[in-house]
Motif scaffolding. Structure first.
Motif, PDB file in Angstrom:
ATOM      1  N   ASP A  44      41.644 -15.602  38.523  1.00 21.75           N
ATOM      2  CA  ASP A  44      42.926 -15.434  39.649  1.00 21.75           C
ATOM      3  C   ASP A  44      42.381 -15.692  40.981  1.00 21.75           C
ATOM      4  O   ASP A  44      42.769 -16.190  42.095  1.00 21.75           O
ATOM      5  CB  ASP A  44      43.322 -14.239  39.384  1.00 21.75           C
ATOM      6  CG  ASP A  44      44.197 -13.868  38.219  1.00 21.75           C
ATOM      7  OD1 ASP A  44      44.700 -14.921  37.742  1.00 21.75           O
ATOM      8  OD2 ASP A  44      44.213 -12.705  37.894  1.00 21.75           O
ATOM      9  N   ILE A  45      40.922 -15.146  41.295  1.00 19.76           N
ATOM     10  CA  ILE A  45      40.488 -15.347  42.486  1.00 19.76           C
ATOM     11  C   ILE A  45      39.171 -16.126  42.580  1.00 19.76           C
ATOM     12  O   ILE A  45      38.236 -15.989  41.667  1.00 19.76           O
ATOM     13  CB  ILE A  45      40.077 -13.954  43.215  1.00 19.76           C
ATOM     14  CG1 ILE A  45      41.341 -13.170  43.220  1.00 19.76           C
ATOM     15  CG2 ILE A  45      39.285 -14.248  44.547  1.00 19.76           C
ATOM     16  CD1 ILE A  45      41.040 -11.803  43.645  1.00 19.76           C
ATOM     17  N   VAL A  46      38.863 -17.082  43.363  1.00 16.10           N
ATOM     18  CA  VAL A  46      37.677 -18.137  43.414  1.00 16.10           C
ATOM     19  C   VAL A  46      37.290 -17.989  44.860  1.00 16.10           C
ATOM     20  O   VAL A  46      38.161 -18.031  45.903  1.00 16.10           O
ATOM     21  CB  VAL A  46      37.978 -19.412  42.833  1.00 16.10           C
ATOM     22  CG1 VAL A  46      36.928 -20.389  43.089  1.00 16.10           C
ATOM     23  CG2 VAL A  46      38.521 -19.450  41.725  1.00 16.10           C
ATOM     24  N   VAL A  47      35.997 -17.705  45.113  1.00 10.44           N
ATOM     25  CA  VAL A  47      35.551 -17.779  46.454  1.00 10.44           C
ATOM     26  C   VAL A  47      34.767 -19.012  46.455  1.00 10.44           C
ATOM     27  O   VAL A  47      33.523 -19.049  45.792  1.00 10.44           O
ATOM     28  CB  VAL A  47      34.485 -16.605  46.605  1.00 10.44           C
ATOM     29  CG1 VAL A  47      34.006 -16.590  48.143  1.00 10.44           C
ATOM     30  CG2 VAL A  47      35.599 -15.263  46.512  1.00 10.44           C
ATOM     31  N   ALA A  48      34.997 -19.822  47.395  1.00  6.22           N
ATOM     32  CA  ALA A  48      33.876 -21.248  47.691  1.00  6.22           C
ATOM     33  C   ALA A  48      33.434 -21.038  48.962  1.00  6.22           C
ATOM     34  O   ALA A  48      33.919 -20.848  49.963  1.00  6.22           O
ATOM     35  CB  ALA A  48      34.935 -22.285  47.342  1.00  6.22           C
ATOM     36  N   VAL A  49      32.063 -21.315  48.978  1.00 10.82           N
ATOM     37  CA  VAL A  49      31.270 -21.366  50.183  1.00 10.82           C
ATOM     38  C   VAL A  49      30.922 -22.809  50.678  1.00 10.82           C
ATOM     39  O   VAL A  49      30.385 -23.304  49.785  1.00 10.82           O
ATOM     40  CB  VAL A  49      29.979 -20.492  50.040  1.00 10.82           C
ATOM     41  CG1 VAL A  49      29.146 -20.530  51.534  1.00 10.82           C
ATOM     42  CG2 VAL A  49      30.315 -19.280  49.755  1.00 10.82           C
ATOM     43  N   THR A  50      31.494 -23.260  51.559  1.00 16.18           N
ATOM     44  CA  THR A  50      31.320 -24.693  52.051  1.00 16.18           C
ATOM     45  C   THR A  50      30.993 -24.567  53.564  1.00 16.18           C
ATOM     46  O   THR A  50      30.994 -23.971  54.127  1.00 16.18           O
ATOM     47  CB  THR A  50      32.850 -25.554  51.887  1.00 16.18           C
ATOM     48  OG1 THR A  50      33.949 -24.987  52.856  1.00 16.18           O
ATOM     49  CG2 THR A  50      33.323 -25.234  50.505  1.00 16.18           C
ATOM     50  N   GLY A  51      30.426 -25.962  53.710  1.00 13.72           N
ATOM     51  CA  GLY A  51      30.135 -26.111  55.107  1.00 13.72           C
ATOM     52  C   GLY A  51      28.834 -27.306  55.082  1.00 13.72           C
ATOM     53  O   GLY A  51      28.475 -27.521  54.154  1.00 13.72           O
ATOM     54  N   ARG A  52      28.153 -27.077  56.472  1.00 10.21           N
ATOM     55  CA  ARG A  52      27.075 -28.088  56.613  1.00 10.21           C
ATOM     56  C   ARG A  52      25.839 -27.308  56.584  1.00 10.21           C
ATOM     57  O   ARG A  52      24.864 -27.833  56.077  1.00 10.21           O
ATOM     58  CB  ARG A  52      27.139 -28.680  58.004  1.00 10.21           C
ATOM     59  CG  ARG A  52      28.350 -29.593  58.148  1.00 10.21           C
ATOM     60  CD  ARG A  52      28.397 -30.202  59.400  1.00 10.21           C
ATOM     61  NE  ARG A  52      27.228 -31.209  59.247  1.00 10.21           N
ATOM     62  CZ  ARG A  52      26.889 -32.152  60.162  1.00 10.21           C
ATOM     63  NH1 ARG A  52      27.746 -32.253  61.240  1.00 10.21           N
ATOM     64  NH2 ARG A  52      25.735 -32.714  60.372  1.00 10.21           N
ATOM     65  N   ALA A  53      25.726 -26.091  56.724  1.00 11.66           N
ATOM     66  CA  ALA A  53      24.585 -25.410  56.733  1.00 11.66           C
ATOM     67  C   ALA A  53      24.743 -24.076  56.351  1.00 11.66           C
ATOM     68  O   ALA A  53      25.743 -23.266  56.741  1.00 11.66           O
ATOM     69  CB  ALA A  53      23.661 -25.505  57.943  1.00 11.66           C
ATOM     70  N   GLY A  54      23.617 -23.419  55.538  1.00 11.50           N
ATOM     71  CA  GLY A  54      23.685 -21.905  55.267  1.00 11.50           C
ATOM     72  C   GLY A  54      24.495 -21.363  54.226  1.00 11.50           C
ATOM     73  O   GLY A  54      24.740 -20.390  53.888  1.00 11.50           O
ATOM     74  N   LYS A  55      24.848 -22.548  53.233  1.00 13.41           N
ATOM     75  CA  LYS A  55      25.669 -22.323  52.081  1.00 13.41           C
ATOM     76  C   LYS A  55      24.884 -21.403  51.081  1.00 13.41           C
ATOM     77  O   LYS A  55      25.352 -20.742  50.310  1.00 13.41           O
ATOM     78  CB  LYS A  55      26.163 -23.302  51.675  1.00 13.41           C
ATOM     79  CG  LYS A  55      27.200 -24.237  52.265  1.00 13.41           C
ATOM     80  CD  LYS A  55      27.604 -25.566  51.525  1.00 13.41           C
ATOM     81  CE  LYS A  55      26.555 -26.555  51.548  1.00 13.41           C
ATOM     82  NZ  LYS A  55      26.246 -27.204  52.528  1.00 13.41           N
ATOM     83  N   GLY A  56      23.520 -21.797  51.007  1.00 12.21           N
ATOM     84  CA  GLY A  56      22.663 -21.081  49.783  1.00 12.21           C
ATOM     85  C   GLY A  56      22.476 -19.735  50.272  1.00 12.21           C
ATOM     86  O   GLY A  56      22.761 -19.196  49.306  1.00 12.21           O
ATOM     87  N   SER A  57      22.070 -19.420  51.421  1.00 16.89           N
ATOM     88  CA  SER A  57      21.972 -17.970  51.582  1.00 16.89           C
ATOM     89  C   SER A  57      23.422 -17.041  51.909  1.00 16.89           C
ATOM     90  O   SER A  57      23.241 -15.934  51.110  1.00 16.89           O
ATOM     91  CB  SER A  57      21.130 -17.842  52.939  1.00 16.89           C
ATOM     92  OG  SER A  57      21.988 -18.607  54.193  1.00 16.89           O
ATOM     93  N   THR A  58      24.338 -17.727  52.342  1.00 17.48           N
ATOM     94  CA  THR A  58      25.640 -16.998  52.444  1.00 17.48           C
ATOM     95  C   THR A  58      26.332 -16.743  50.947  1.00 17.48           C
ATOM     96  O   THR A  58      26.564 -15.866  50.657  1.00 17.48           O
ATOM     97  CB  THR A  58      26.632 -17.974  53.226  1.00 17.48           C
ATOM     98  OG1 THR A  58      26.181 -18.212  54.514  1.00 17.48           O
ATOM     99  CG2 THR A  58      28.090 -17.278  53.429  1.00 17.48           C
TER     100      THR A  58
END
Length: 79
Positions: A44-58
């Protein structure tokens, strides 16, 4: 359909043996069957981390936080 899933899982298994992450199994699956996602139960809930930098640590921090709160997490810890 079942044969296709077995093939994609086999490809994924072989890639893991060589410590190689890849989107190849998923890309092939979508190419062969555009509606393949309807065969999977999505949360029901999906969290997606996107962007140019810092995705791995975030995404690692988010995954660890969710796990510490007893949530089920699917996370690519290799980046």
């Amino acid at each position: 359909m079942k044969l296709q899933l077995i093939i994609f899982k086999f490809i994924s298994y072989i890639l893991k043996l060589f410590n190689r992450g890849s989107n190849l199994p998923g890309a092939l699956a979508l190419k062969l069957n555009k509606n393949i996602t309807k065969y999977f139960k999505m949360p029901d809930i999906v969290v997606a981390v996107t962007g140019r930098a810092g995705k791995g640590s975030t995404s690692l921090i988010v995954a660890d936080t969710l796990r510490s709160n007893n949530k089920k997490v699917v996370h690519n810890k290799f980046g």
